[in-house]
Design a protein around this motif. Structure first.
Motif, PDB file in Angstrom:
ATOM      1  N   MET A   7     -14.677  19.396  -9.021  1.00 46.98           N
ATOM      2  CA  MET A   7     -14.125  18.191  -9.637  1.00 46.98           C
ATOM      3  C   MET A   7     -15.193  17.389 -10.364  1.00 46.98           C
ATOM      4  SD  MET A   7     -10.852  17.997  -9.035  1.00 46.98           S
ATOM      5  CE  MET A   7     -10.404  16.273  -9.137  1.00 46.98           C
ATOM      6  N   THR A   8     -16.366  17.970 -10.618  1.00 47.69           N
ATOM      7  CA  THR A   8     -17.452  17.188 -11.179  1.00 47.69           C
ATOM      8  C   THR A   8     -17.144  16.663 -12.571  1.00 47.69           C
ATOM      9  OG1 THR A   8     -18.520  19.213 -11.981  1.00 47.69           O
ATOM     10  CG2 THR A   8     -19.207  18.381  -9.819  1.00 47.69           C
ATOM     11  N   ALA A 147      -8.574  28.503  -7.021  1.00 42.73           N
ATOM     12  CA  ALA A 147      -8.627  27.481  -8.071  1.00 42.73           C
ATOM     13  C   ALA A 147      -9.736  26.490  -7.752  1.00 42.73           C
ATOM     14  CB  ALA A 147      -7.279  26.775  -8.201  1.00 42.73           C
ATOM     15  N   SER A 148      -9.960  25.593  -8.702  1.00 37.38           N
ATOM     16  CA  SER A 148     -10.972  24.555  -8.481  1.00 37.38           C
ATOM     17  C   SER A 148     -10.381  23.320  -7.834  1.00 37.38           C
ATOM     18  CB  SER A 148     -11.615  24.156  -9.817  1.00 37.38           C
ATOM     19  OG  SER A 148     -10.667  23.498 -10.650  1.00 37.38           O
ATOM     20  N   ALA A 149      -9.052  23.150  -7.956  1.00 35.39           N
ATOM     21  CA  ALA A 149      -8.440  21.919  -7.454  1.00 35.39           C
ATOM     22  C   ALA A 149      -6.953  22.112  -7.230  1.00 35.39           C
ATOM     23  CB  ALA A 149      -8.661  20.763  -8.438  1.00 35.39           C
ATOM     24  N   ALA A 150      -6.397  21.281  -6.348  1.00 30.75           N
ATOM     25  CA  ALA A 150      -4.957  21.189  -6.123  1.00 30.75           C
ATOM     26  C   ALA A 150      -4.460  19.894  -6.743  1.00 30.75           C
ATOM     27  CB  ALA A 150      -4.650  21.198  -4.625  1.00 30.75           C
ATOM     28  N   TYR A 151      -3.182  19.924  -7.169  1.00 29.61           N
ATOM     29  CA  TYR A 151      -2.613  18.791  -7.895  1.00 29.61           C
ATOM     30  C   TYR A 151      -1.231  18.458  -7.333  1.00 29.61           C
ATOM     31  CZ  TYR A 151      -1.285  16.069 -12.107  1.00 29.61           C
ATOM     32  OH  TYR A 151      -0.891  15.083 -12.991  1.00 29.61           O
ATOM     33  N   PRO A 152      -1.155  17.663  -6.270  1.00 26.10           N
ATOM     34  CA  PRO A 152       0.149  17.262  -5.719  1.00 26.10           C
ATOM     35  C   PRO A 152       0.665  15.968  -6.347  1.00 26.10           C
ATOM     36  CG  PRO A 152      -1.597  16.598  -4.238  1.00 26.10           C
ATOM     37  CD  PRO A 152      -2.265  17.265  -5.406  1.00 26.10           C
ATOM     38  N   PHE A 153       1.961  15.728  -6.161  1.00 26.28           N
ATOM     39  CA  PHE A 153       2.638  14.553  -6.705  1.00 26.28           C
ATOM     40  C   PHE A 153       3.624  14.042  -5.667  1.00 26.28           C
ATOM     41  CE2 PHE A 153       6.092  13.153  -9.935  1.00 26.28           C
ATOM     42  CZ  PHE A 153       5.604  11.857  -9.969  1.00 26.28           C
ATOM     43  N   LEU A 154       3.852  12.735  -5.643  1.00 21.35           N
ATOM     44  CA  LEU A 154       4.780  12.083  -4.721  1.00 21.35           C
ATOM     45  C   LEU A 154       4.387  12.347  -3.277  1.00 21.35           C
ATOM     46  CD1 LEU A 154       8.190  12.707  -6.553  1.00 21.35           C
ATOM     47  CD2 LEU A 154       6.833  10.599  -6.503  1.00 21.35           C
ATOM     48  N   LEU A 167      -7.951  21.925   2.522  1.00 22.69           N
ATOM     49  CA  LEU A 167      -8.697  22.420   1.364  1.00 22.69           C
ATOM     50  C   LEU A 167     -10.177  22.591   1.651  1.00 22.69           C
ATOM     51  CD1 LEU A 167      -7.078  20.220  -1.439  1.00 22.69           C
ATOM     52  CD2 LEU A 167      -6.788  22.680  -1.162  1.00 22.69           C
ATOM     53  N   GLY A 168     -10.701  21.799   2.564  1.00 25.39           N
ATOM     54  CA  GLY A 168     -12.132  21.813   2.798  1.00 25.39           C
ATOM     55  C   GLY A 168     -12.870  20.988   1.760  1.00 25.39           C
ATOM     56  N   PRO A 169     -14.190  20.937   1.847  1.00 27.43           N
ATOM     57  CA  PRO A 169     -14.960  20.038   0.981  1.00 27.43           C
ATOM     58  C   PRO A 169     -15.187  20.545  -0.434  1.00 27.43           C
ATOM     59  CG  PRO A 169     -16.435  21.236   2.436  1.00 27.43           C
ATOM     60  CD  PRO A 169     -15.031  21.619   2.843  1.00 27.43           C
ATOM     61  N   ASP A 170     -14.948  21.819  -0.693  1.00 30.85           N
ATOM     62  CA  ASP A 170     -15.360  22.404  -1.968  1.00 30.85           C
ATOM     63  C   ASP A 170     -14.250  22.524  -2.995  1.00 30.85           C
ATOM     64  OD1 ASP A 170     -17.963  22.734  -0.967  1.00 30.85           O
ATOM     65  OD2 ASP A 170     -17.425  24.648  -0.039  1.00 30.85           O
ATOM     66  N   THR A 171     -13.017  22.282  -2.605  1.00 34.44           N
ATOM     67  CA  THR A 171     -11.892  22.348  -3.536  1.00 34.44           C
ATOM     68  C   THR A 171     -11.469  20.935  -3.896  1.00 34.44           C
ATOM     69  OG1 THR A 171     -11.116  24.421  -2.580  1.00 34.44           O
ATOM     70  CG2 THR A 171      -9.541  23.188  -3.899  1.00 34.44           C
ATOM     71  N   GLY A 172     -11.300  20.686  -5.180  1.00 37.52           N
ATOM     72  CA  GLY A 172     -10.923  19.357  -5.630  1.00 37.52           C
ATOM     73  C   GLY A 172      -9.494  19.011  -5.277  1.00 37.52           C
ATOM     74  N   LEU A 173      -9.212  17.719  -5.273  1.00 37.11           N
ATOM     75  CA  LEU A 173      -7.868  17.225  -4.979  1.00 37.11           C
ATOM     76  C   LEU A 173      -7.587  16.060  -5.927  1.00 37.11           C
ATOM     77  CD1 LEU A 173      -5.308  17.272  -3.269  1.00 37.11           C
ATOM     78  CD2 LEU A 173      -6.491  15.878  -1.550  1.00 37.11           C
ATOM     79  N   ALA A 250      -8.653   8.499   1.439  1.00 40.30           N
ATOM     80  CA  ALA A 250      -8.053   9.554   2.260  1.00 40.30           C
ATOM     81  C   ALA A 250      -8.560  10.940   1.885  1.00 40.30           C
ATOM     82  CB  ALA A 250      -6.538   9.511   2.134  1.00 40.30           C
ATOM     83  N   GLY A 251      -9.186  11.058   0.706  1.00 36.17           N
ATOM     84  CA  GLY A 251      -9.745  12.355   0.333  1.00 36.17           C
ATOM     85  C   GLY A 251      -9.436  12.832  -1.063  1.00 36.17           C
ATOM     86  N   ALA A 252      -8.763  12.028  -1.871  1.00 38.25           N
ATOM     87  CA  ALA A 252      -8.497  12.420  -3.255  1.00 38.25           C
ATOM     88  C   ALA A 252      -9.756  12.237  -4.089  1.00 38.25           C
ATOM     89  CB  ALA A 252      -7.358  11.594  -3.839  1.00 38.25           C
ATOM     90  N   ASP A 253     -10.164  13.288  -4.767  1.00 42.23           N
ATOM     91  CA  ASP A 253     -11.295  13.166  -5.684  1.00 42.23           C
ATOM     92  C   ASP A 253     -10.921  12.328  -6.892  1.00 42.23           C
ATOM     93  OD1 ASP A 253     -13.368  15.142  -4.529  1.00 42.23           O
ATOM     94  OD2 ASP A 253     -11.530  16.317  -4.579  1.00 42.23           O
ATOM     95  N   GLN A 254      -9.665  12.468  -7.306  1.00 38.38           N
ATOM     96  CA  GLN A 254      -9.186  11.692  -8.446  1.00 38.38           C
ATOM     97  C   GLN A 254      -7.753  11.250  -8.201  1.00 38.38           C
ATOM     98  OE1 GLN A 254      -7.863  13.202 -12.615  1.00 38.38           O
ATOM     99  NE2 GLN A 254      -9.992  12.566 -12.900  1.00 38.38           N
ATOM    100  N   VAL A 255      -7.460  10.000  -8.575  1.00 41.86           N
ATOM    101  CA  VAL A 255      -6.072   9.565  -8.670  1.00 41.86           C
ATOM    102  C   VAL A 255      -5.692   9.608 -10.144  1.00 41.86           C
ATOM    103  CG1 VAL A 255      -5.907   8.200  -6.567  1.00 41.86           C
ATOM    104  CG2 VAL A 255      -6.836   7.142  -8.632  1.00 41.86           C
ATOM    105  N   VAL A 256      -4.590  10.264 -10.419  1.00 41.00           N
ATOM    106  CA  VAL A 256      -4.090  10.365 -11.781  1.00 41.00           C
ATOM    107  C   VAL A 256      -2.976   9.339 -11.923  1.00 41.00           C
ATOM    108  CG1 VAL A 256      -3.085  11.874 -13.527  1.00 41.00           C
ATOM    109  CG2 VAL A 256      -4.655  12.815 -11.808  1.00 41.00           C
ATOM    110  N   VAL A 257      -3.175   8.393 -12.813  1.00 43.24           N
ATOM    111  CA  VAL A 257      -2.242   7.277 -12.952  1.00 43.24           C
ATOM    112  C   VAL A 257      -1.295   7.547 -14.111  1.00 43.24           C
ATOM    113  CG1 VAL A 257      -2.024   4.802 -13.363  1.00 43.24           C
ATOM    114  CG2 VAL A 257      -3.956   5.678 -12.032  1.00 43.24           C
ATOM    115  N   SER A 258      -0.007   7.522 -13.820  1.00 49.83           N
ATOM    116  CA  SER A 258       0.990   7.588 -14.879  1.00 49.83           C
ATOM    117  C   SER A 258       1.047   6.224 -15.553  1.00 49.83           C
ATOM    118  CB  SER A 258       2.357   7.973 -14.302  1.00 49.83           C
ATOM    119  OG  SER A 258       3.322   8.061 -15.312  1.00 49.83           O
TER     120      SER A 258
END
Length: 275
Positions: A7-8, A147-154, A167-173, A250-258
């Motif tokens: 997620m860098t 993959a490099s990251a997971a992308y959940p919604f809601l 996911l562990g520490p190495d996969t982005g969220l 809580a552990g999200a590397d990024q919050v994606v804002v609509s």
């Protein structure tokens, strides 16, 4: 030029906007440039059953540094060969600037379908440059492994904490959030109930994930206050910022804002306030 992995390249706040889902590519390009100037490091194209693959190179070439991600390309509609060809072209001229976000496999064996699709991409698009739409534990595991990251919604912050552990520490969220800029909770919930959330609550994958998060069938059917408050963000600016920070903590590397419907000053100030 080195290509960022994990997620860098993403940064703490990403932007999603309906402008990237229109047929007006000039408007989409202008919006991407504007968001980059506001400080967003990642722009997310809308998912669903459409194919916005052709828009990707226009956004990448019009901007200087933002990472462009599809959130998500449906593997049932977009051929792996087309994704690979587009990635090969952009990797040669703009390495690391596009990450295909993938998902949307349906049918009897969705995991097998998605795995086979990733097999086709392996020779061209490395796992370190892919993002997977993920809700349930098996999809999160696939994102972790391929993959490099997971992308959940809601989802809730508690879900994020559980996903981070899996996911562990190495996969982005990266977590997509729906934000309503309204300090009146009842009015904000009414806005949410008349939006796309009612349709999504009827989609089996989302409904199943709501149950996994502890919501009842009645919560889902009625779009209860408890459900809406758990999986969306609403309030005044400070309340929204505090809530988005909960996802990050809580552990999200990024919050994606609509950004749809958010005041211009919010769109500008959220980048630094949440980070």
């Amino acid at each position: 030029m080195p290509v960022a992995t994990g997620m860098t390249a993403f940064g703490p706040v990403g932007a999603a906007t309906p402008a990237f889902g229109t047929a007006d590519s000039a408007a989409a390009v202008a919006e991407a440039v504007r968001l980059e100037e506001l400080g967003y490091s990642t722009v997310w194209l809308p998912g669903g059953q459409g194919d916005n693959l052709a828009l990707v190179p226009e956004l990448v070439r019009a901007t200087r540094r933002v990472t462009v991600v599809n959130g998500i390309l449906s593997v049932d509609r977009v051929r792996a060969a087309d994704v690979a060809a587009r990635y090969r072209d952009l990797a040669a001229t703009h390495p690391g600037r596009w990450r295909p976000g993938l998902g949307g496999a349906h049918g009897a064996r969705p995991l097998a379908t998605l795995s086979a699709y990733l097999d086709e991409l392996d020779a061209v698009v490395p796992a370190s440059q892919r993002v997977l739409s993920a809700l349930g534990p098996r999809m999160l595991e696939l994102a972790r492994d391929r993959a490099s990251a997971a992308y959940p919604f809601l989802v809730t912050p508690d879900y994020v904490a559980s996903a981070r552990e899996l996911l562990g520490p190495d996969t982005g969220l990266a977590v997509l959030t729906t934000v309503v800029a309204d300090p009146d909770p009842a009015r904000a919930r009414d806005t949410l109930r008349t939006g796309s959330l009612r349709f999504l609550a009827g989609v089996p994958g989302y409904a199943a994930n709501f149950r996994r998060m502890g919501f009842t069938a009645a919560d889902v059917a009625d779009l209860s206050d408890r459900l809406l408050d758990g999986v969306t963000v609403h309030g005044d600016f400070d309340t929204v910022v505090a809530r988005l920070r909960e996802y990050r903590a809580a552990g999200a590397d990024q919050v994606v804002v609509s950004l749809d419907g958010l005041p211009g000053e919010w769109q500008r100030d959220l980048v630094t306030a949440v980070a």
